[in-house]
Scaffold this motif. Sequence first.
Motif, PDB file in Angstrom:
ATOM      1  N   SER A 107      28.648  -4.001  -0.657  1.00 19.50           N
ATOM      2  CA  SER A 107      27.708  -5.059  -1.490  1.00 19.50           C
ATOM      3  C   SER A 107      28.318  -6.175  -2.400  1.00 19.50           C
ATOM      4  O   SER A 107      28.623  -5.289  -2.704  1.00 19.50           O
ATOM      5  N   SER A 108      27.490  -6.951  -2.224  1.00 20.21           N
ATOM      6  CA  SER A 108      28.348  -8.116  -4.179  1.00 20.21           C
ATOM      7  C   SER A 108      27.925  -6.760  -5.231  1.00 20.21           C
ATOM      8  O   SER A 108      28.761  -7.040  -5.825  1.00 20.21           O
ATOM      9  N   TYR A 109      27.147  -6.244  -5.186  1.00 21.45           N
ATOM     10  CA  TYR A 109      26.871  -5.978  -6.712  1.00 21.45           C
ATOM     11  C   TYR A 109      27.494  -4.418  -6.473  1.00 21.45           C
ATOM     12  O   TYR A 109      27.477  -4.075  -7.450  1.00 21.45           O
ATOM     13  N   HIS A 110      28.282  -4.208  -5.849  1.00 27.30           N
ATOM     14  CA  HIS A 110      28.653  -3.062  -6.047  1.00 27.30           C
ATOM     15  C   HIS A 110      30.361  -3.719  -5.724  1.00 27.30           C
ATOM     16  O   HIS A 110      31.154  -2.299  -6.365  1.00 27.30           O
ATOM     17  N   THR A 111      30.907  -4.772  -5.921  1.00 30.37           N
ATOM     18  CA  THR A 111      32.220  -5.233  -6.083  1.00 30.37           C
ATOM     19  C   THR A 111      33.269  -5.297  -7.349  1.00 30.37           C
ATOM     20  O   THR A 111      34.191  -5.187  -6.816  1.00 30.37           O
ATOM     21  N   ARG A 112      31.930  -5.374  -8.282  1.00 29.54           N
ATOM     22  CA  ARG A 112      33.362  -4.630  -9.566  1.00 29.54           C
ATOM     23  C   ARG A 112      33.936  -3.498  -9.836  1.00 29.54           C
ATOM     24  O   ARG A 112      35.044  -3.248  -9.914  1.00 29.54           O
ATOM     25  N   ARG A 113      32.600  -2.200  -9.548  1.00 32.89           N
ATOM     26  CA  ARG A 113      33.088  -0.674  -9.627  1.00 32.89           C
ATOM     27  C   ARG A 113      33.629  -0.272  -8.307  1.00 32.89           C
ATOM     28  O   ARG A 113      35.177   0.359  -8.190  1.00 32.89           O
ATOM     29  N   THR A 114      33.530  -1.256  -6.940  1.00 33.54           N
ATOM     30  CA  THR A 114      34.806  -1.338  -6.132  1.00 33.54           C
ATOM     31  C   THR A 114      36.502  -1.086  -6.617  1.00 33.54           C
ATOM     32  O   THR A 114      37.062  -0.688  -6.462  1.00 33.54           O
ATOM     33  N   LYS A 115      36.688  -3.128  -6.912  1.00 35.69           N
ATOM     34  CA  LYS A 115      37.166  -3.291  -7.416  1.00 35.69           C
ATOM     35  C   LYS A 115      38.063  -1.984  -8.942  1.00 35.69           C
ATOM     36  O   LYS A 115      39.598  -2.287  -8.300  1.00 35.69           O
ATOM     37  N   MET A 116      37.520  -2.204  -8.801  1.00 35.07           N
ATOM     38  CA  MET A 116      38.049  -0.702 -10.040  1.00 35.07           C
ATOM     39  C   MET A 116      38.507   0.158  -9.763  1.00 35.07           C
ATOM     40  O   MET A 116      39.372   0.816  -9.918  1.00 35.07           O
ATOM     41  N   ILE A 117      37.448   0.728  -8.773  1.00 37.14           N
ATOM     42  CA  ILE A 117      38.234   2.302  -8.111  1.00 37.14           C
ATOM     43  C   ILE A 117      39.534   1.896  -7.974  1.00 37.14           C
ATOM     44  O   ILE A 117      40.470   2.387  -7.382  1.00 37.14           O
ATOM     45  N   PHE A 118      39.870   0.859  -6.919  1.00 28.54           N
ATOM     46  CA  PHE A 118      40.871   0.705  -5.881  1.00 28.54           C
ATOM     47  C   PHE A 118      41.791   0.257  -6.016  1.00 28.54           C
ATOM     48  O   PHE A 118      42.802   0.716  -5.992  1.00 28.54           O
ATOM     49  N   LYS A 119      41.765  -0.103  -7.467  1.00 32.93           N
ATOM     50  CA  LYS A 119      42.844  -0.874  -8.063  1.00 32.93           C
ATOM     51  C   LYS A 119      43.560   0.540  -9.387  1.00 32.93           C
ATOM     52  O   LYS A 119      44.846   0.917  -9.195  1.00 32.93           O
ATOM     53  N   LYS A 120      42.369   1.888  -9.347  1.00 31.47           N
ATOM     54  CA  LYS A 120      43.611   3.090  -9.719  1.00 31.47           C
ATOM     55  C   LYS A 120      43.949   3.443  -8.384  1.00 31.47           C
ATOM     56  O   LYS A 120      44.913   4.630  -8.668  1.00 31.47           O
ATOM     57  N   LEU A 121      43.364   3.660  -7.670  1.00 29.88           N
ATOM     58  CA  LEU A 121      43.680   4.395  -6.487  1.00 29.88           C
ATOM     59  C   LEU A 121      45.190   3.656  -5.705  1.00 29.88           C
ATOM     60  O   LEU A 121      45.782   4.137  -5.404  1.00 29.88           O
ATOM     61  N   THR A 122      45.712   2.398  -5.730  1.00 37.58           N
ATOM     62  CA  THR A 122      46.540   1.614  -5.771  1.00 37.58           C
ATOM     63  C   THR A 122      48.000   2.479  -6.327  1.00 37.58           C
ATOM     64  O   THR A 122      49.123   2.516  -6.132  1.00 37.58           O
ATOM     65  N   LYS A 123      47.675   3.370  -7.888  1.00 33.83           N
ATOM     66  CA  LYS A 123      48.087   3.487  -8.646  1.00 33.83           C
ATOM     67  C   LYS A 123      49.430   4.868  -8.073  1.00 33.83           C
ATOM     68  O   LYS A 123      49.588   5.441  -8.774  1.00 33.83           O
ATOM     69  N   LEU A 124      48.027   5.529  -6.892  1.00 32.32           N
ATOM     70  CA  LEU A 124      47.892   6.678  -6.932  1.00 32.32           C
ATOM     71  C   LEU A 124      49.236   7.156  -5.939  1.00 32.32           C
ATOM     72  O   LEU A 124      49.291   7.600  -5.673  1.00 32.32           O
TER      73      LEU A 124
END
Length: 217
Positions: free
Chosen positions: A139-156
């Motif tokens: 959902s649109s309101y969830h995208t900022r936090r989702t992007k932060m979380i998956f950016k962290k996952l990318t590094k792992l």
Amino acid sequence: MLLISGIVAGVVILLVLLRQAGNWLIDTDQPAPADLMVVMMGPVPDRALQAVDLFKSGVAHAIVFTDEYQPGAEQLKPFGIELETTAQVFRKALVKLGVPDTAIQILPYISSSTVDEAINLGKFLQDNPKSGRVIVVSSSYHTRRTKMIFKKLTKLLDHQTTFIISPNPYTEFNSRQWWTDRMSTKLLVLEYIKMMNFVLNEQFQMRKQLSAAETGR
């Protein structure tokens, strides 16, 4: 006089920031061809509609998602009541909207938060390293936090993975005037609280959770 001017300036800045608080939550990428699409659990209608649009546009030909933890569901089982899971409802909606059932995969994990979903998807991607580009639908309101979380996952992850956070035009969230709508206000407040929890706590647990998951496989 200077004190009053400072207070007025502070109030104005605060009002501007509050006015933009809804828009700031929306942080999306333009859809691009990917190996896989993951739909985040939560509200079914807007996320299912967006997933179907992307699938039919041809940017991804496979859809995966985990299931969502349902508090209290176990208490109903002794009475012979089996609740449909969110993942089952999603699958039905996607099929009804024209996605072949063979293109849908429910991953064998139960998630209770967005971080859980990211970790569980991380397990799947570690076993399927060919999935180098992944579209993430939410959902649109969830995208900022989702992007932060998956950016962290990318590094792992052990291999290079690009996550594309897809914009969702179906979300009923008034980002421009969130204070005029009770539901939008509630979503905004909860999202900022959850984002703060991620920044202060959850992000530091992700490496440990993913390592534990891999050890237990």
